[in-house]
Design an enzyme around this catalytic site. Structure first.
Site, PDB file in Angstrom:
ATOM      1  N   GLN A  46     -10.500  -4.672  -4.141  1.00 17.85           N
ATOM      2  CA  GLN A  46     -10.776  -4.375  -2.728  1.00 17.85           C
ATOM      3  C   GLN A  46     -11.050  -5.660  -1.956  1.00 17.85           C
ATOM      4  OE1 GLN A  46     -10.508  -1.471  -1.306  1.00 17.85           O
ATOM      5  NE2 GLN A  46     -10.617   0.018  -2.949  1.00 17.85           N
ATOM      6  N   CYS A  56      -6.124   5.086   2.103  1.00 20.91           N
ATOM      7  CA  CYS A  56      -5.943   3.926   2.979  1.00 20.91           C
ATOM      8  C   CYS A  56      -4.832   4.186   3.981  1.00 20.91           C
ATOM      9  CB  CYS A  56      -5.678   2.664   2.167  1.00 20.91           C
ATOM     10  SG  CYS A  56      -4.228   2.780   1.126  1.00 20.91           S
ATOM     11  N   GLU A  88      -3.839   3.794 -14.410  1.00 21.97           N
ATOM     12  CA  GLU A  88      -3.438   2.697 -13.519  1.00 21.97           C
ATOM     13  C   GLU A  88      -2.104   2.150 -14.007  1.00 21.97           C
ATOM     14  OE1 GLU A  88      -4.379   0.770 -10.779  1.00 21.97           O
ATOM     15  OE2 GLU A  88      -2.723  -0.531 -11.363  1.00 21.97           O
ATOM     16  N   TYR A 139      -5.498   6.000 -10.172  1.00 28.17           N
ATOM     17  CA  TYR A 139      -5.271   4.739  -9.463  1.00 28.17           C
ATOM     18  C   TYR A 139      -6.526   3.858  -9.624  1.00 28.17           C
ATOM     19  CZ  TYR A 139      -1.756   7.753  -7.327  1.00 28.17           C
ATOM     20  OH  TYR A 139      -0.742   8.644  -7.118  1.00 28.17           O
TER      21      TYR A 139
END
Ligand code: SAH
Length: 456
Positions: free
Chosen positions: A286, A411, A336, A315
């Site tokens: 992030q 997002c 992932e 994820y």
């Protein structure tokens, strides 16, 4: 049907800005025809010059602003806005937060889903927050130059203050640039696919102050590499890792697959919620460490974890969500797609002494189906997908496992709204408000947390 644009390039007209698109462009209409204008905000009267005309819309630039909006932020460098570093910085911060909230409201209206959207949680000091920079390197007037592209173009504008990046990263980029200049390393030329240095990537731990410098090169060979590396490490004492990433292709993709450690460690360390994280060059981490802690604690609070849950973290990246909730649940299973990130996640579990998390390398959409077929019964599923959102298969598999809660960290509100339709149809409802958290101040990106709860 119209086949031609009613406007032509270089045509000029005056009008009022009536809206702001999801890309932060002002909308001005000639009759009913929309023109999208960089750096024009609702309520402003502008004289526009058409820069590009298409059948159904055109792009324009402001020739003159005839009336300013009270929401205009006058104190920001114009390059930050017009290059796309900070496309929303022309709005005062309160107006940015309101814009983000209303974008989500509008997108949910469009798909006919009833949802309350809370006010966006913002940052106290919404500048200088980015812990990572990827800076293109090109030659301008015979000199290796770092900067950013003019919006919708590949024209590099020389920049030293990137406004939203950690100022220590800005300084490091100038230092590295000057060392590359000193040793006459050729900058990459994307038209001929010649030259050497394509991008300088810098990451800096917010708490650790450890820095990683990645030189992305077209060629394997980097002239005078020993001198360059020695000078970087001497000039920047925070640097703990210098990596060469090789990307030989004629492509817009920034990073190649091959990494060579030129000096120091292959990772840097940082902390989040007092947990240690090791981050490799290709792993997602992030970019706003301050709001990430708010975002994750919010997501974890909304999950109302009691200590006995089986949780899926889809994820999972380097394991940030899994590891920060591990001590509040029975077990976490992450999935992932990036191999280096899974390796980081496993190592991060180990260094923090966390044993109840398991990470799988693979596609979330396939792994979710595999878990469903194996009759896994998660109590809570977290999803934190990239901008393209979830797939229908993933949603069906996730809801078929009937978790009490599906917590969606998004997002991209457009794909969130699209996915919400299917999640609701599969027997879930939205619990409480959708909560936007401003992970990316001064930009048009919108992060939010939504809790879907199983219908009873
Ligand atoms: N939850 C992590 C990462 C979120 S970013 C965090 O907050 O740090 C999204 C992650 O999804 C990235 O790590 C990316 O590599 C990964 N990803 C992208 N497509 C994927 C897919 N199809 N399956 C699984 N992971 C994917």
């Amino acid at each position: 049907m119209k086949t031609k644009s009613p406007v032509v390039k270089n045509q000029e007209f005056e009008g009022e800005v009536i809206d702001l698109t999801y890309q932060g462009l002002g909308v001005v209409k000639i009759d009913d025809f929309p023109v999208f204008v960089v750096n024009a905000i609702p309520g402003e009267i502008v004289k526009v010059g058409i820069t590009k005309a298409q059948k159904n819309f055109a792009f324009g630039r402001v020739i003159k602003r005839l009336k300013d909006s009270p929401n205009r932020n006058q104190d920001v460098d114009q390059d930050a806005i017009t290059t796309g570093i900070a496309p929303l910085a022309n709005l005062k911060y309160d107006a940015q937060l309101a814009y983000k909230q209303s974008q989500i409201v509008e997108l949910f209206k469009k798909v006919h889903v009833d949802a309350n959207v809370a006010e966006t949680i913002g940052m106290e000091n919404p500048v200088g927050y980015r812990n990572k920079a990827q800076i293109p390197v090109r030659e301008i007037k015979g000199e290796l130059t770092t900067g950013f592209y003019r919006r919708n173009s590949h024209n590099l504008v020389a920049i030293e203050d990137y406004y939203i990046q950690d100022p220590e990263i800005d300084k490091a980029i100038v230092v590295v640039r000057d060392i590359l200049r000193k040793y006459h390393v050729p900058a990459y030329d994307e038209f001929t696919n010649q030259g050497v240095i394509r991008t300088i990537m810098v990451r800096r731990g917010y708490y650790s102050h450890e820095m990683m410098v990645v030189l992305v090169t077209r060629t394997k060979k980097l002239q005078l590499v020993d001198e360059i590396v020695r000078e970087i490490s001497e000039a920047l004492p925070e640097v703990k890792s210098i990596i060469q990433n090789i990307n030989p292709d004629k492509t817009n993709v920034i990073m190649g697959r091959e990494n060579n450690v030129l000096w120091g460690a292959k990772i840097i360390k940082d902390t989040l919620f007092d947990k240690q994280f090791e981050i490799g060059p290709l792993s997602f981490y992030q970019v706003n460490p301050q709001t990430t802690e708010r975002l994750y604690s919010l997501a974890a609070d909304k999950a109302n974890l009691q200590g006995d849950e089986l949780v899926i973290d889809a994820y999972s990246g380097i394991g940030t969500i899994s590891l920060t909730i591990a001590d509040r649940v029975r077990e976490v299973m992450g999935v992932e797609i990036v191999e280096g990130a899974v390796e980081d996640a496993k190592r991060n579990a180990k260094i923090n002494g966390i044993k109840n998390v398991h990470f799988t390398l693979g596609k979330a959409e396939e792994q979710m189906v595999a878990w469903q077929e194996a009759e896994v019964q998660p109590d809570v599923i977290f999803v934190d997908p990239p901008r393209k959102g979830l797939t229908p298969e993933l949603i069906d598999a996730a809801t078929a496992m009937a978790p009490a809660k599906l917590i969606y960290i998004s997002c991209n509100p457009a794909t969130l709204a699209r996915d919400a339709v299917q999640i609701l149809a599969n027997g879930y409802h939205i619990s409480g408000d959708i909560q936007p958290v401003d992970q990316f101040p001064q930009t048009t990106h919108i992060e939010s947390v939504t809790v879907f709860e199983k219908d009873v």
